[in-house]
Enzyme design. Structure first.
Site, PDB file in Angstrom:
ATOM      1  N   SER A  66       0.657  -1.205   0.007  1.00 54.14           N
ATOM      2  CA  SER A  66       0.051  -0.123  -0.220  1.00 54.14           C
ATOM      3  C   SER A  66       0.779   1.319  -0.104  1.00 54.14           C
ATOM      4  CB  SER A  66      -1.012   0.089   1.259  1.00 54.14           C
ATOM      5  OG  SER A  66      -0.063  -0.129   2.649  1.00 54.14           O
ATOM      6  N   LYS A 111     -11.528   1.070  -1.812  1.00 49.29           N
ATOM      7  CA  LYS A 111     -10.606   1.838  -2.714  1.00 49.29           C
ATOM      8  C   LYS A 111     -11.260   1.826  -4.029  1.00 49.29           C
ATOM      9  CE  LYS A 111      -7.552   1.243   0.970  1.00 49.29           C
ATOM     10  NZ  LYS A 111      -6.921   0.163   1.874  1.00 49.29           N
ATOM     11  N   HIS A 124      -5.278  -3.167  -2.706  1.00 51.72           N
ATOM     12  CA  HIS A 124      -4.862  -2.125  -3.818  1.00 51.72           C
ATOM     13  C   HIS A 124      -4.835  -2.717  -5.290  1.00 51.72           C
ATOM     14  CE1 HIS A 124      -4.231   1.123  -0.874  1.00 51.72           C
ATOM     15  NE2 HIS A 124      -3.863  -0.057  -0.135  1.00 51.72           N
TER      16      HIS A 124
HETATM   17  C1  LIG Z   1      -6.997   0.034   3.168  1.00 52.81           C
HETATM   18  C2  LIG Z   1      -6.350  -1.141   3.536  1.00 52.81           C
HETATM   19  C3  LIG Z   1      -6.940  -2.067   4.613  1.00 52.81           C
HETATM   20  C4  LIG Z   1      -8.301  -1.658   5.337  1.00 52.81           C
HETATM   21  O1  LIG Z   1      -9.446  -1.776   4.535  1.00 52.81           O
HETATM   22  P1  LIG Z   1     -10.511  -0.723   5.087  1.00 52.81           P
HETATM   23  O2  LIG Z   1     -11.752  -1.219   4.542  1.00 52.81           O
HETATM   24  O3  LIG Z   1     -10.060   0.656   4.760  1.00 52.81           O
HETATM   25  O4  LIG Z   1     -10.683  -0.908   6.440  1.00 52.81           O
HETATM   26  C5  LIG Z   1      -6.526  -3.324   4.724  1.00 52.81           C
HETATM   27  N1  LIG Z   1      -5.546  -3.722   3.879  1.00 52.81           N
HETATM   28  C6  LIG Z   1      -4.812  -2.854   3.231  1.00 52.81           C
HETATM   29  C7  LIG Z   1      -3.715  -3.451   2.500  1.00 52.81           C
HETATM   30  C8  LIG Z   1      -5.375  -1.849   3.066  1.00 52.81           C
HETATM   31  O5  LIG Z   1      -4.371  -0.994   1.882  1.00 52.81           O
END
Ligand SMILES: *Cc1c(COP(=O)(O)O)cnc(C)c1O
Length: 393
Positions: A176, A236, A204
């Site tokens: 990320s 995302k 992602h």
């Molecule tokens: C954003 C993210 C999460 C968390 O997801 P949310 O739905 O925002 O709680 C988990 N793992 C990764 C790699 C992320 O980038």
């Protein structure tokens, strides 16, 4: 006796690690209003530009009319409604897995999956650069916890040799904060050779990666045998909220029985699932978003190299500019902000000490002109920063 919060906060300031929340006063998108100012933003995770898409919003509105505002209860009591169920079926189909289970957030999906699968006497092996929620999940599980060097299969293999009990290898799909891909084929082969399972959190990768947006497992062509536990998040590229775990019938039933962050929380509003069903359809069908995004990424990498910026080994919409020093990263981000451009400075502990960076992210909603504005602002600010640091040069 008291909690000395004031000095903790003062120390945070002194280390240039103090965090503040920009106030967003517009929908998510390339052009936003932040703290009262119009800005051009390159920092959201809305990679496909679906968070403010008219069809996704219309699906949410219709969902509210049909299903009301809230989930009302946990899934196991009476909060598992039609749209949640339909979305699970669609996500299973999308990932090519027998089943999928909807969670309210990605953080909870990760806590839920790892803690339901592992306990005392087991082993969890994690990439050093895994997302905080995966690291927290490993620690909370009570299993023996060890981190291997980033994307280093030898480092993983030596830990696998010493592993005891059920062993889970856990990795981000797309990292990320770096944007690079996990070396999944090699990771999966190493795990399989030792009878370990692999869990991939592709928060992602779903959307931007793979021919139909199926993420890193589609990119590498990895099936259920290679990656028994596959996690995706919906906040995302899907542009909505929530997360899912996809896998075998037995895995999903195990999570329903034992994953506490699944059991003891209210289901997400059903209308959100209605919106996600629409964004899933757009994400799979409209591949022009991925094609446009890839063009932006290539052009950015060329332009940034001409300026002399240090990029990371990333083929994804996450294109960090490595700075190193936190104060310097903050300064560059502030210079860009003065020119109306918003890019987040990411500092420790989110990234390792000494590797502060500007995390530039692209969305399919960005135009080529907006990308050129970013590049020219970067060129100017980079020169300003160099001048300020060496005034006599
Ligand atoms: C954003 C993210 C999460 C968390 O997801 P949310 O739905 O925002 O709680 C988990 N793992 C990764 C790699 C992320 O980038």
């Amino acid at each position: 006796m008291s909690f000395d919060l004031a000095s903790r906060l003062a120390a945070r300031h002194a280390e240039n690690l103090y965090r503040q929340r920009p106030l967003l006063e517009s929908p998510q998108g390339p052009e936003v209003v932040v703290d009262g100012r119009p800005m051009l933003a390159f920092c959201s995770n809305d990679y496909l530009g679906l968070a403010d898409h008219p069809e996704v919003k219309a699906a949410l509105q219709r969902g509210v009319e049909r299903w009301g505002a809230g989930g009302g209860a946990s899934h196991l009591v009476i909060g598992h409604s039609g749209p949640h169920h339909d979305l699970e079926l669609a996500l299973a189909d999308f990932t090519g897995r027998p089943r999928a289970l909807l969670f309210s957030t990605g953080y909870m999906a990760n806590l839920g999956a790892v803690t339901a699968l592992l306990g005392k006497g087991d082993t969890v092996l994690e990439d050093r650069l895994n997302h905080a929620s995966l690291l927290d999940a490993g620690l909370l599980s009570g299993a023996r916890f060890s981190r291997y060097l980033h994307n280093d299969v030898d480092s993983l293999a030596s830990r696998l040799e010493k592993a005891e009990g059920n062993t889970l290898v856990v990795t981000d799909g797309v990292f990320s904060m770096d944007g690079d891909l996990a070396e999944l084929p090699a990771v999966c082969a190493a795990a399989k050779a030792r009878g370990a399972w692999v869990m991939v959190d592709d928060a992602h990768g779903f959307g931007p990666l793979g021919a139909t947006g199926g993420g890193i497992v589609e990119h590498f062509g990895l099936g259920l045998d290679d990656v028994p536990v596959l996690v995706g998040t919906l906040g995302k590229a899907f542009g909505t909220a929530g997360a899912f775990v996809a896998g075998s019938e037995e895995l999903i039933e195990t999570l329903i029985q034992f994953a506490r962050p699944y059991i003891y929380t209210t289901s997400q509003p059903p209308a959100v699932a209605c919106a996600t069903l629409k964004s899933l359809e757009l994400l799979q069908r409209e591949s022009w978003r991925r094609e446009h995004l890839n063009k932006l990424i290539q052009r950015f990498r060329e332009g940034a190299a001409e300026i002399g910026l240090t990029l990371m080994d990333s083929p994804t919409p996450i294109q960090p500019i490595l700075i190193g020093d936190s104060a310097r990263a903050l300064k560059l981000s502030a210079l860009l902000r003065d020119r109306g451009i918003l890019v987040g400075a990411i500092r420790p502990p989110t990234v390792p000490a000494g590797s502060a960076r500007l995390r530039v992210t692209f969305s399919a909603a960005h135009s080529e002109e907006q990308l050129e504005s970013l590049l020219s602002a970067l060129a100017e600010c980079w020169a300003t920063l160099a001048k300020e640091e060496a005034p006599d040069a």
